[in-house]
Design an enzyme around this catalytic site. Structure first.
Site, mmCIF file in Angstrom:
data_model
loop_
_atom_site.group_PDB
_atom_site.id
_atom_site.type_symbol
_atom_site.label_atom_id
_atom_site.label_comp_id
_atom_site.label_asym_id
_atom_site.label_seq_id
_atom_site.Cartn_x
_atom_site.Cartn_y
_atom_site.Cartn_z
ATOM 1 N N GLU A 208 13.031 -90.346 24.153
ATOM 2 C CA GLU A 208 11.797 -90.733 24.860
ATOM 3 C C GLU A 208 11.969 -90.711 26.380
ATOM 4 O OE1 GLU A 208 10.391 -94.376 23.159
ATOM 5 O OE2 GLU A 208 10.142 -93.505 21.176
ATOM 6 N N GLU B 131 10.675 -91.498 14.018
ATOM 7 C CA GLU B 131 10.009 -92.797 14.101
ATOM 8 C C GLU B 131 8.519 -92.603 13.866
ATOM 9 O OE1 GLU B 131 10.724 -95.374 17.468
ATOM 10 O OE2 GLU B 131 12.525 -94.245 18.014
#
Length: 563
Positions: free
Chosen positions: A393, A497
């Site tokens: 991320e 995720e």
């Protein structure tokens, strides 16, 4: 009562007639002649950057810049001056397409692609076809900036690309020698709008873009060289020379040649990695397809990990856990359950507990070599497949992690250093590059040779301020948006995720949509549900969302997935 004279009636009649003639005359003029507004602009092309050829600074006035505004409500247009400029100078024309009145709310990109502006395009094509000078056409610039300064901005990339290619094809038919310029500002996410090499001769970026100044999602660069560096980096998938533009007075006459020379040197320094010719891509690459779907969970409370079809478990770790032995203990427990492992390595805390705020720099200096070696020894000591996800991320413009919002090239170098350290991890380890999938993800792409899988994260909650679960985005909506950003890359996808909050009924509905999306996208090789609440520290004063689902919901979800 005083009587009105015949002369007065006659004057009134002539007045009405004059108004009607004026009205219909102007209407005829607008419809048939003043289709476009032409006027010179303050913008200037200050330089040309060509990573594969000559880069040069252009003297002021080398290319005259004009605007052609497609908005047939013009009462004035200096068309003759425009034609004179075309006869005597190289000209860059920025074409703007606007809708008027009640039509303003319509999607102007769809209107272009449906032929709404064909007459205006024809007029422009006829004018520029007469020129013996070089003519550049830049249609609908700054399209990627998330604002509404122009009506074509921040629309769906596919709509923009369709309209761009429609316009470009028609203008090329009318004026074959015209040079088509694809004109992003150079903002994060610009390559989502790349229309392909077929119609594009040049790209352009804008220094000091007014569109960018109207938003604050990403911090503006502190200097012109920094701005130039970041904007040119974002175009590394585009194999076209770049026109560097600006409307700031200081840059028009004071663009320094050293800035261009420095960029050439910088690109040459990383020509075999970051700026390798291998990264150039004309269109979406063909993605490999799965033979079987991997299904995993992040499940610290151990409520789902032993359910049917669960074959992968997710572990998050950091330097401190590796040093203390906590990671090895948790890892071996997963191996003993005969599950494959996703290892998300977060390189930000060691045994001191102090966050390393310059982690990329310290990785490259070798500060964490011992920890990397120990991690590799642990995960390479088994034949079980391990998916090693490192510094995830990174593209989100926040500072939750020390490696976020950093220089992309520094991130890439640190990623490559880790994955290639001491020959890299064992053959059982699959290297995973894990952006969230947000704007500008591909700016951080580290290269084919250090990536086996791409991972993205998909959570229903798009905004911290949304409290109504029913307002969460569908899995398919988020997936389509994020996956499109990976179109330059040809690696299989692992959604490491994903999660949704809300009632069990709503979660089941959301997961059913997820299952349908996964089944129809064979390039998704694996999925991993995040069965816990998010980190409260990341949500400030707002309660962190709880993504947990019941075992019953997980079983139902798995039953909807193809083998």
């Amino acid at each position: 009562m005083k009587r009105t004279s015949s002369k007065t009636y006659l004057a009134i009649a002539f007045g009405i007639l004059f108004v009607l003639i004026l009205f219909f005359g102007v209407r005829f003029l607008l419809k048939n002649y003043l289709l476009n507004i032409y006027y010179p602009t303050n913008q200037q092309v200050v330089a040309v950057f060509n990573v594969n050829g000559e880069s040069k600074v252009l003297p002021p006035g080398s290319i005259i810049c004009y605007n052609a505004v497609f908005k047939n409500t013009a009462l004035w247009s200096d068309k003759s001056a425009f034609e004179t400029a075309l006869s005597n100078h190289d000209v860059l024309i920025t074409v703007e397409t606007w809708l008027k009145g009640s039509d303003y709310k319509r999607n102007v990109l769809n209107e272009v692609a449906n032929g709404r502006f064909d007459k205006q395009i024809s007029e422009l094509g006829a004018v520029i076809a007469k020129s013996k000078k070089k003519v550049f056409i830049r249609w609908a610039p700054d399209m990627e900036v998330p604002t509404d300064v122009y009506p074509w901005q921040f629309k769906l990339p596919k709509d923009y690309i369709e309209a761009f290619n429609y316009f470009s094809k028609r203008i090329k038919q009318l004026a074959p020698k015209v040079q088509i310029v694809w004109g992003p500002s150079g903002y994060p996410g610009d390559t989502e709008y790349w229309p392909g090499n077929q119609m594009v001769d040049y790209a352009s970026i804008t220094l000091g873009s007014s569109s960018e100044k109207s938003v604050n999602y990403y911090p503006l660069a502190g200097s012109i060289p920094e701005m130039l560096k970041s904007k040119l980096h974002r175009l590394r998938f585009i194999d076209r020379p770049v026109l560097i533009m600006s409307d700031e007075e200081g840059l028009k006459t004071n663009f320094k040649p050293i800035w261009l020379t420095d960029q050439q040197s910088y690109h040459h320094k990383y020509i075999n990695t970051v700026y390798s010719k291998n990264v150039y891509a004309d269109s979406a690459k063909i993605k490999p397809e799965r033979t079987a779907l991997k299904i995993g969970v992040y499940d610290p409370n151990k409520k789902l990990f032993n359910r049917p079809r669960i074959t992968v478990e997710h572990l998050f770790t950091d330097w401190g856990e590796v040093e203390r032995g906590d990671f090895e203990r948790n890892f071996l427990q997963v191996i003993d359950r005969h599950h494959e492992v996703i290892v998300t390595m977060e390189p930000w805390r060691d045994n001191s507990g102090i966050t390393d705020t310059i982690v990329l720099e310290n990785i490259l200096k070798g500060r964490y070599d011992k920890q990397i070696k120990k991690l590799f020894d642990i995960i390479s000591s088994t034949k079980t497949i391990v998916y090693l996800r490192w510094m995830h991320e990174m593209e989100i413009p926040i500072h939750r992690y020390a490696w976020q919002s950093q220089d992309p090239v520094s991130y890439i170098n640190a990623f490559r250093y880790f994955m290639q350290f001491d020959g890299g991890p064992g053959i059982n380890v699959k290297k995973v590059w894990g952006p969230a999938g947000d704007r500008g993800s591909v700016d951080f792409w580290p290269g084919d040779d250090v990536v086996d899988y791409i991972s993205i994260a998909i959570y229903g909650l798009p905004d911290k301020n949304i409290t109504d679960p029913e307002k969460q985005e569908a899995f398919s909506t988020i997936f389509n948006r994020k996956y499109y950003r990976m179109r330059f890359l040809d690696k299989p996808l692992f959604i490491t995720e994903f999660g949704v909050k809300g009632s069990e009924a709503f979660q089941n509905k959301w997961l059913a949509n997820a299952a349908k999306t996964i089944n129809t996208n064979p390039h998704i090789f694996g999925i991993c549900y995040f069965n816990l609440y998010d980190n409260p520290k990341a949500w400030g004063n707002i309660k962190a969302p709880d993504w947990s689902i019941t075992p019953k919901s997980m079983i139902k979800f798995c039953s909807l997935l193809n083998e």
